[in-house]
Design a protein around this motif. Structure first.
Motif, short mmCIF file in Angstrom:
data_model
loop_
_atom_site.label_atom_id
_atom_site.label_comp_id
_atom_site.label_asym_id
_atom_site.label_seq_id
_atom_site.Cartn_x
_atom_site.Cartn_y
_atom_site.Cartn_z
N PRO A 132 1.34 3.19 -13.56
CA PRO A 132 0.88 3.73 -12.27
C PRO A 132 -0.43 3.13 -11.80
O PRO A 132 -0.63 2.94 -10.59
CB PRO A 132 0.75 5.23 -12.55
N VAL A 133 -1.33 2.82 -12.73
CA VAL A 133 -2.62 2.24 -12.33
C VAL A 133 -2.42 0.88 -11.68
O VAL A 133 -2.97 0.58 -10.61
CB VAL A 133 -3.56 2.14 -13.55
N PHE A 168 0.28 -0.28 -10.32
CA PHE A 168 1.00 -0.10 -9.05
C PHE A 168 0.05 0.34 -7.94
O PHE A 168 0.09 -0.18 -6.82
CB PHE A 168 2.12 0.92 -9.23
N ASN A 169 -0.84 1.30 -8.22
CA ASN A 169 -1.77 1.78 -7.21
C ASN A 169 -2.76 0.70 -6.80
O ASN A 169 -3.13 0.60 -5.62
CB ASN A 169 -2.52 3.01 -7.71
N LEU A 170 -3.20 -0.11 -7.75
CA LEU A 170 -4.09 -1.22 -7.41
C LEU A 170 -3.38 -2.23 -6.50
O LEU A 170 -3.96 -2.75 -5.55
CB LEU A 170 -4.58 -1.91 -8.68
N TYR A 171 -2.12 -2.49 -6.80
CA TYR A 171 -1.33 -3.42 -5.98
C TYR A 171 -1.17 -2.90 -4.56
O TYR A 171 -1.36 -3.62 -3.58
CB TYR A 171 0.03 -3.65 -6.63
N VAL A 172 -0.85 -1.60 -4.43
CA VAL A 172 -0.65 -1.02 -3.10
C VAL A 172 -1.96 -1.00 -2.33
O VAL A 172 -1.99 -1.29 -1.13
CB VAL A 172 -0.06 0.40 -3.23
N ALA A 173 -3.08 -0.68 -3.01
CA ALA A 173 -4.37 -0.68 -2.32
C ALA A 173 -4.73 -2.07 -1.80
O ALA A 173 -5.19 -2.23 -0.67
CB ALA A 173 -5.45 -0.17 -3.27
N GLN A 212 -2.50 -2.90 1.25
CA GLN A 212 -2.92 -2.29 2.50
C GLN A 212 -4.14 -2.99 3.09
O GLN A 212 -4.22 -3.20 4.30
CB GLN A 212 -3.21 -0.81 2.28
N TYR A 222 4.20 3.48 3.42
CA TYR A 222 4.56 4.33 2.30
C TYR A 222 4.86 3.43 1.10
O TYR A 222 5.74 2.57 1.18
CB TYR A 222 5.77 5.20 2.63
N ALA A 223 4.09 3.64 0.02
CA ALA A 223 4.25 2.83 -1.19
C ALA A 223 4.14 1.35 -0.81
O ALA A 223 3.23 0.96 -0.09
CB ALA A 223 5.57 3.15 -1.89
N ASP A 224 5.07 0.53 -1.29
CA ASP A 224 4.95 -0.91 -1.05
C ASP A 224 6.15 -1.47 -0.32
O ASP A 224 6.27 -2.70 -0.20
CB ASP A 224 4.77 -1.64 -2.38
#
Length: 226
Positions: free
Chosen positions: A16-17, A19-24, A27, A37-39
């Protein structure tokens, strides 16, 4: 930027970490005019008269996404990229939205317009009636119940209750806040499923399970009295 010589285990906190870094980063790099929403999902809201402007926003976002993907040695696949125009049935008829052909494309490839898609386990259609979602859910859960009924004479009450809650009712409750409120006839379909679960838990034959006691009463109050 140290070299990692082993993979990330499934279910670890690193998944999850990362994934969240990738999405941030996704964006901040895109700076799109749409909600993300998500990626993999973008959404833009507009009035029917502003559809052309929204189409430009979507196309700019897709262009930014394609350029971002190429810079990361990734490829955006147009054959797996679709778009959907969501509105009420009344607005679609009044505005003739189903006849509108919006020029949404990825590069030189026109993207396919769809009328229904599955997003995070929920079937969304272009007119949010939730009929298709309920059709899929009820069809799947009645199939599960037909298998569970073969075990009703082998499993005690608490096991039957646990099976019904974990394998059937949990799927009914999943994302229920998204499609609430439902029309009365759709609510009756869900109630019949809950009554079928109650019949399984209480070992009542299907043809005689026409009691007036609601399924919510059975699952909330009866276990406390056992």
């Amino acid at each position: 930027m140290a070299t990692v010589e082993f993979g990330v285990a499934q279910g670890s906190i690193l998944g999850p970490v990362i994934f969240n870094l990738y999405v941030a980063n996704f964006q901040s790099e895109l700076q799109c005019d749409c909600y993300q929403y998500a990626d993999d999902t973008f959404y833009v809201h507009s009035k029917p008269c502003d559809l052309d402007t929204s189409t430009d926003h979507i196309n700019r976002t897709i262009t930014s996404l394609r350029e971002y993907s190429e810079s990361c040695n990734l490829t955006l696949n147009p054959s797996k990229t679709n778009w959907m125009l969501i509105s009420t049935p009344q607005m679609a008829r009044y505005r003739s939205l189903e006849e509108r052909k919006l020029p949404i494309a990825c590069g030189n490839t026109s993207l396919k317009q769809i009328s229904c898609t599955k997003l995070l386990g929920v079937y969304m259609d272009q007119h949010p009636t939730w009929k298709m979602h309920l059709d899929h859910v009820l069809s799947s859960l009645y199939g599960t119940l037909s298998v569970l009924r073969r075990l009703k004479n082998l499993a005690p009450f608490r096991v039957r209750k646990h099976l019904a809650e974990s394998l059937v009712l949990s799927k009914v409750n999943y994302a229920c806040s998204v499609f609430h409120p439902l029309p009365t006839f759709q609510m009756k379909r869900l109630q019949r499923l809950q009554n079928a679960c109650t019949g399984f838990v209480l070992s009542i034959p299907r043809e005689t399970a026409t009691f007036q006691l609601s399924a919510a009463t059975i699952f909330n109050k009866l276990p406390a009295a056992i």
